[in-house]
Scaffold this active site. Structure first.
Site, PDB file in Angstrom:
ATOM      1  N   HIS A  52      20.563 -24.001 -17.172  1.00  0.00           N
ATOM      2  CA  HIS A  52      20.678 -22.840 -16.383  1.00  0.00           C
ATOM      3  C   HIS A  52      20.861 -23.081 -14.732  1.00  0.00           C
ATOM      4  O   HIS A  52      20.543 -24.016 -14.452  1.00  0.00           O
ATOM      5  CB  HIS A  52      19.361 -22.015 -16.628  1.00  0.00           C
ATOM      6  CG  HIS A  52      18.192 -22.540 -16.160  1.00  0.00           C
ATOM      7  ND1 HIS A  52      17.225 -23.323 -16.764  1.00  0.00           N
ATOM      8  CD2 HIS A  52      17.340 -22.363 -15.019  1.00  0.00           C
ATOM      9  CE1 HIS A  52      16.286 -23.873 -16.077  1.00  0.00           C
ATOM     10  NE2 HIS A  52      16.149 -23.195 -14.845  1.00  0.00           N
ATOM     11  N   ASP A  54      19.601 -21.429 -11.222  1.00  0.00           N
ATOM     12  CA  ASP A  54      18.275 -20.762 -10.603  1.00  0.00           C
ATOM     13  C   ASP A  54      19.233 -20.112  -9.485  1.00  0.00           C
ATOM     14  O   ASP A  54      19.870 -20.273  -8.728  1.00  0.00           O
ATOM     15  CB  ASP A  54      17.315 -21.649  -9.839  1.00  0.00           C
ATOM     16  CG  ASP A  54      16.318 -22.055 -10.703  1.00  0.00           C
ATOM     17  OD1 ASP A  54      16.391 -21.490 -11.914  1.00  0.00           O
ATOM     18  OD2 ASP A  54      15.339 -22.678 -10.310  1.00  0.00           O
ATOM     19  N   HIS A  58      15.119 -15.976  -7.733  1.00  0.00           N
ATOM     20  CA  HIS A  58      13.843 -16.563  -8.606  1.00  0.00           C
ATOM     21  C   HIS A  58      12.630 -16.762  -7.857  1.00  0.00           C
ATOM     22  O   HIS A  58      11.622 -16.773  -8.455  1.00  0.00           O
ATOM     23  CB  HIS A  58      14.502 -17.906  -9.294  1.00  0.00           C
ATOM     24  CG  HIS A  58      13.590 -18.322 -10.052  1.00  0.00           C
ATOM     25  ND1 HIS A  58      12.825 -17.773 -10.990  1.00  0.00           N
ATOM     26  CD2 HIS A  58      13.041 -19.756 -10.361  1.00  0.00           C
ATOM     27  CE1 HIS A  58      12.201 -18.683 -11.791  1.00  0.00           C
ATOM     28  NE2 HIS A  58      12.353 -19.982 -11.330  1.00  0.00           N
TER      29      HIS A  58
END
Length: 207
Positions: A52, A54, A58
């Protein structure tokens, strides 16, 4: 023609996730027998499960969310370097590599990665890595584990240092079978409005 190499962790109902976070689950909402025409699946997940990106949001409420980031960050030339065995990685550890002209840096930290077992300890990025990568012109760094900071660190110094110096983050890459070298990278996040991150399908091709 050089083939693309998939460096994405496969989603399955057995994939590990952060303790306490939303586990990945795929199921069929409807089967072809029920609908008369098609199977229809659905899934739930944390955006930080598996491979994934970020978004800065976040860890910073005043920073961009995932759909606000330029897609060109995640497409282009990348370099894979072998830093297996290092407990922490920063300026001192990376200056031994030839990073001239590199824009995206992928760090191979482990010989093997268990997709189904969440690690108890990971290599961390030092706070001085942000300034060093910026000096080199690198604006994307990827790692083959769940975070660039220690798993129990609430201050997230590496996350913040990278963002201060214009460096974006990919996590949970699958690099164990990848030879260090120069590649093309595609690792596009989904366009999820307001999200703090997104799964990516990450692939590389040798150049």
């Amino acid at each position: 023609m050089t083939k693309w190499i998939d460096i994405t962790q496969a989603f399955s109902n057995k994939i590990s996730t952060w303790p306490g976070d939303t586990p990945f689950q795929f199921e069929f909402a409807y089967t072809k027998e029920q609908t008369g025409s098609v199977n229809m699946g659905r899934f739930t997940t944390s955006v930080h499960t598996g491979t994934h990106a970020d978004a800065p949001f976040h860890f910073d409420n005043n920073a961009p969310t995932i759909e606000q980031l330029d897609v060109n960050i995640y497409i282009g030339r990348a370099k894979v370097v072998d830093v297996i065995g290092l407990e922490s990685i920063g300026r001192e550890e990376l200056q031994v590599f030839d990073l001239d002209g590199v824009e995206r840096l992928l760090l191979k930290t482990a010989k093997t990665v268990s997709v189904e077992r969440f690690p108890t300890q990971i290599p961390v990025l030092k706070e001085n890595i942000g300034e060093f990568l910026q000096e080199k012109g690198i604006f994307l760094v990827g790692v083959d584990h769940p975070s660039v900071d220690a798993l129990d660190d609430k201050q997230l110094p590496a996350h913040h240092a990278l963002y201060r110096h214009g460096v974006h983050i990919l996590e949970n890459l699958f690099l164990q079978d990848v030879t260090p070298g120069d590649y093309e990278l595609i690792a596009l996040p989904l366009k999820i409005q307001g999200a703090d991150g997104s799964p990516v399908r990450a692939v590389i091709r040798s150049i």
